[in-house]
Design a protein around this motif. Structure first.
Motif, PDB file in Angstrom:
ATOM      1  N   MET A   1       0.820  -1.203   0.000  1.00 54.81           N
ATOM      2  CA  MET A   1       0.000   0.000   0.000  1.00 54.81           C
ATOM      3  C   MET A   1       0.856   1.256   0.000  1.00 54.81           C
ATOM      4  SD  MET A   1      -3.095  -1.014   2.592  1.00 54.81           S
ATOM      5  CE  MET A   1      -4.116   0.342   2.020  1.00 54.81           C
ATOM      6  N   ALA A   2       0.274   2.309  -0.545  1.00 52.02           N
ATOM      7  CA  ALA A   2       0.867   3.641  -0.458  1.00 52.02           C
ATOM      8  C   ALA A   2      -0.182   4.574   0.137  1.00 52.02           C
ATOM      9  CB  ALA A   2       1.312   4.126  -1.819  1.00 52.02           C
ATOM     10  N   PHE A   3       0.299   5.636   0.739  1.00 51.46           N
ATOM     11  CA  PHE A   3      -0.595   6.517   1.472  1.00 51.46           C
ATOM     12  C   PHE A   3      -0.281   7.981   1.149  1.00 51.46           C
ATOM     13  CE2 PHE A   3      -1.923   2.970   3.956  1.00 51.46           C
ATOM     14  CZ  PHE A   3      -0.786   2.187   4.130  1.00 51.46           C
ATOM     15  N   LEU A   4      -1.320   8.787   1.246  1.00 48.81           N
ATOM     16  CA  LEU A   4      -1.147  10.231   1.134  1.00 48.81           C
ATOM     17  C   LEU A   4      -1.833  10.856   2.342  1.00 48.81           C
ATOM     18  CD1 LEU A   4      -0.076  12.564  -0.656  1.00 48.81           C
ATOM     19  CD2 LEU A   4      -2.398  12.724  -1.604  1.00 48.81           C
ATOM     20  N   GLN A   5      -1.020  11.444   3.193  1.00 47.52           N
ATOM     21  CA  GLN A   5      -1.551  12.109   4.376  1.00 47.52           C
ATOM     22  C   GLN A   5      -1.696  13.591   4.060  1.00 47.52           C
ATOM     23  OE1 GLN A   5       1.552  10.311   4.732  1.00 47.52           O
ATOM     24  NE2 GLN A   5       0.644   8.400   5.420  1.00 47.52           N
ATOM     25  N   MET A   6      -2.905  14.070   4.197  1.00 41.65           N
ATOM     26  CA  MET A   6      -3.211  15.462   3.839  1.00 41.65           C
ATOM     27  C   MET A   6      -3.734  16.193   5.072  1.00 41.65           C
ATOM     28  SD  MET A   6      -5.092  14.843   0.175  1.00 41.65           S
ATOM     29  CE  MET A   6      -6.550  14.129   0.917  1.00 41.65           C
ATOM     30  N   ARG A   7      -3.123  17.300   5.387  1.00 39.93           N
ATOM     31  CA  ARG A   7      -3.584  18.092   6.520  1.00 39.93           C
ATOM     32  C   ARG A   7      -3.811  19.529   6.080  1.00 39.93           C
ATOM     33  NH1 ARG A   7       0.168  21.384   8.818  1.00 39.93           N
ATOM     34  NH2 ARG A   7       2.364  21.063   8.248  1.00 39.93           N
ATOM     35  N   ASP A   8      -4.511  20.267   6.932  1.00 42.93           N
ATOM     36  CA  ASP A   8      -4.793  21.677   6.651  1.00 42.93           C
ATOM     37  C   ASP A   8      -5.365  21.837   5.238  1.00 42.93           C
ATOM     38  OD1 ASP A   8      -2.888  24.789   6.398  1.00 42.93           O
ATOM     39  OD2 ASP A   8      -4.958  24.413   7.029  1.00 42.93           O
ATOM     40  N   LEU A   9      -6.378  21.032   4.960  1.00 46.49           N
ATOM     41  CA  LEU A   9      -6.948  21.026   3.615  1.00 46.49           C
ATOM     42  C   LEU A   9      -7.628  22.350   3.291  1.00 46.49           C
ATOM     43  CD1 LEU A   9      -8.150  17.358   3.617  1.00 46.49           C
ATOM     44  CD2 LEU A   9      -6.653  18.376   1.894  1.00 46.49           C
ATOM     45  N   ARG A  10      -7.557  22.705   2.027  1.00 53.58           N
ATOM     46  CA  ARG A  10      -8.100  23.959   1.531  1.00 53.58           C
ATOM     47  C   ARG A  10      -9.097  23.673   0.425  1.00 53.58           C
ATOM     48  NH1 ARG A  10      -1.989  26.405   0.733  1.00 53.58           N
ATOM     49  NH2 ARG A  10      -1.422  26.422   2.966  1.00 53.58           N
ATOM     50  N   PRO A  11      -9.998  24.601   0.141  1.00 52.26           N
ATOM     51  CA  PRO A  11     -10.952  24.367  -0.959  1.00 52.26           C
ATOM     52  C   PRO A  11     -10.257  24.046  -2.280  1.00 52.26           C
ATOM     53  CG  PRO A  11     -11.693  26.196   0.386  1.00 52.26           C
ATOM     54  CD  PRO A  11     -10.332  25.811   0.906  1.00 52.26           C
ATOM     55  N   GLU A  12      -9.099  24.619  -2.509  1.00 51.31           N
ATOM     56  CA  GLU A  12      -8.392  24.350  -3.765  1.00 51.31           C
ATOM     57  C   GLU A  12      -7.802  22.947  -3.832  1.00 51.31           C
ATOM     58  OE1 GLU A  12      -7.848  26.901  -1.666  1.00 51.31           O
ATOM     59  OE2 GLU A  12      -5.697  27.356  -1.448  1.00 51.31           O
ATOM     60  N   ASP A  13      -7.855  22.203  -2.738  1.00 57.03           N
ATOM     61  CA  ASP A  13      -7.434  20.799  -2.760  1.00 57.03           C
ATOM     62  C   ASP A  13      -8.554  19.884  -3.247  1.00 57.03           C
ATOM     63  OD1 ASP A  13      -5.762  21.472   0.336  1.00 57.03           O
ATOM     64  OD2 ASP A  13      -4.833  21.295  -1.651  1.00 57.03           O
ATOM     65  N   THR A  14      -9.727  20.436  -3.468  1.00 55.77           N
ATOM     66  CA  THR A  14     -10.845  19.646  -3.989  1.00 55.77           C
ATOM     67  C   THR A  14     -10.488  19.074  -5.341  1.00 55.77           C
ATOM     68  OG1 THR A  14     -12.506  20.924  -2.789  1.00 55.77           O
ATOM     69  CG2 THR A  14     -13.226  19.775  -4.781  1.00 55.77           C
ATOM     70  N   ALA A  15     -10.587  17.756  -5.460  1.00 56.16           N
ATOM     71  CA  ALA A  15     -10.166  17.080  -6.691  1.00 56.16           C
ATOM     72  C   ALA A  15     -10.457  15.599  -6.576  1.00 56.16           C
ATOM     73  CB  ALA A  15      -8.667  17.284  -6.929  1.00 56.16           C
ATOM     74  N   TRP A  16     -10.349  14.934  -7.698  1.00 56.15           N
ATOM     75  CA  TRP A  16     -10.243  13.477  -7.697  1.00 56.15           C
ATOM     76  C   TRP A  16      -8.757  13.151  -7.544  1.00 56.15           C
ATOM     77  CZ3 TRP A  16     -13.581   9.386  -7.810  1.00 56.15           C
ATOM     78  CH2 TRP A  16     -14.938   9.703  -7.949  1.00 56.15           C
ATOM     79  N   TYR A  17      -8.464  12.226  -6.649  1.00 61.61           N
ATOM     80  CA  TYR A  17      -7.090  11.833  -6.371  1.00 61.61           C
ATOM     81  C   TYR A  17      -6.863  10.413  -6.883  1.00 61.61           C
ATOM     82  CZ  TYR A  17      -6.296  15.974  -3.554  1.00 61.61           C
ATOM     83  OH  TYR A  17      -6.136  17.265  -3.143  1.00 61.61           O
ATOM     84  N   TYR A  18      -5.778  10.256  -7.614  1.00 60.73           N
ATOM     85  CA  TYR A  18      -5.450   8.977  -8.243  1.00 60.73           C
ATOM     86  C   TYR A  18      -4.053   8.530  -7.819  1.00 60.73           C
ATOM     87  CZ  TYR A  18      -9.159  10.423 -11.475  1.00 60.73           C
ATOM     88  OH  TYR A  18     -10.338  10.842 -12.021  1.00 60.73           O
TER      89      TYR A  18
END
Length: 131
Positions: A78-95
């Motif tokens: 597995m691989a992981f993406l840890q995202m913090r302090d999210l912003r509206p501009e981070d809205t997206a489909w993530y692949y």
């Protein structure tokens, strides 16, 4: 058959965190790198982070550096993406995507964040930052 499956997306408020997962199967030792890409509404797909599966070296795009981190667990495939302090501009489909037979130093290259370099892709998970 190589498969990648992303999970962990959802709707969050600005400032909150999310952890995305990419479960893989069918990999051989030829697979050297996994990356996360994202595609905001109405925009193209761009690289977010890249990891060397052999040594764990990661490169993070400047647009999210300091907020996003990437890791992997080879035993769990597995691989992981840890995202913090999210912003509206981070809205997206993530692949997540995987590629083969790249040298170690490739992690630090622009190509590591280039979608054309990746042979296998998941279907994505949606992240919406709103509120």
């Amino acid at each position: 058959q190589v498969t990648l499956v992303e999970t962990g997306g959802g709707l969050v408020q600005p400032g909150e965190s999310l952890n995305l997962s990419c479960a893989t199967s069918g990999f051989t030792r030829d697979y050297t790198h996994i990356s996360w890409f994202r595609q905001p509404p109405g925009q193209g797909r761009g690289g977010v982070s890249c990891i060397n599966l052999n040594n764990g070296d990661t490169s993070i795009d400047a647009s999210v550096k300091g907020r996003f981190t990437m890791s992997r667990d080879n035993a769990k495939k597995m691989a992981f993406l840890q995202m913090r302090d999210l912003r509206p501009e981070d809205t997206a489909w993530y692949y997540c995507a995987a590629t083969t037979n790249k040298p170690g130093h490739w992690t630090w290259s622009r190509q590591c964040h280039s979608r054309q370099e990746y042979e296998h892709w998941g279907r994505g998970t949606q992240v919406v930052v709103s509120g």
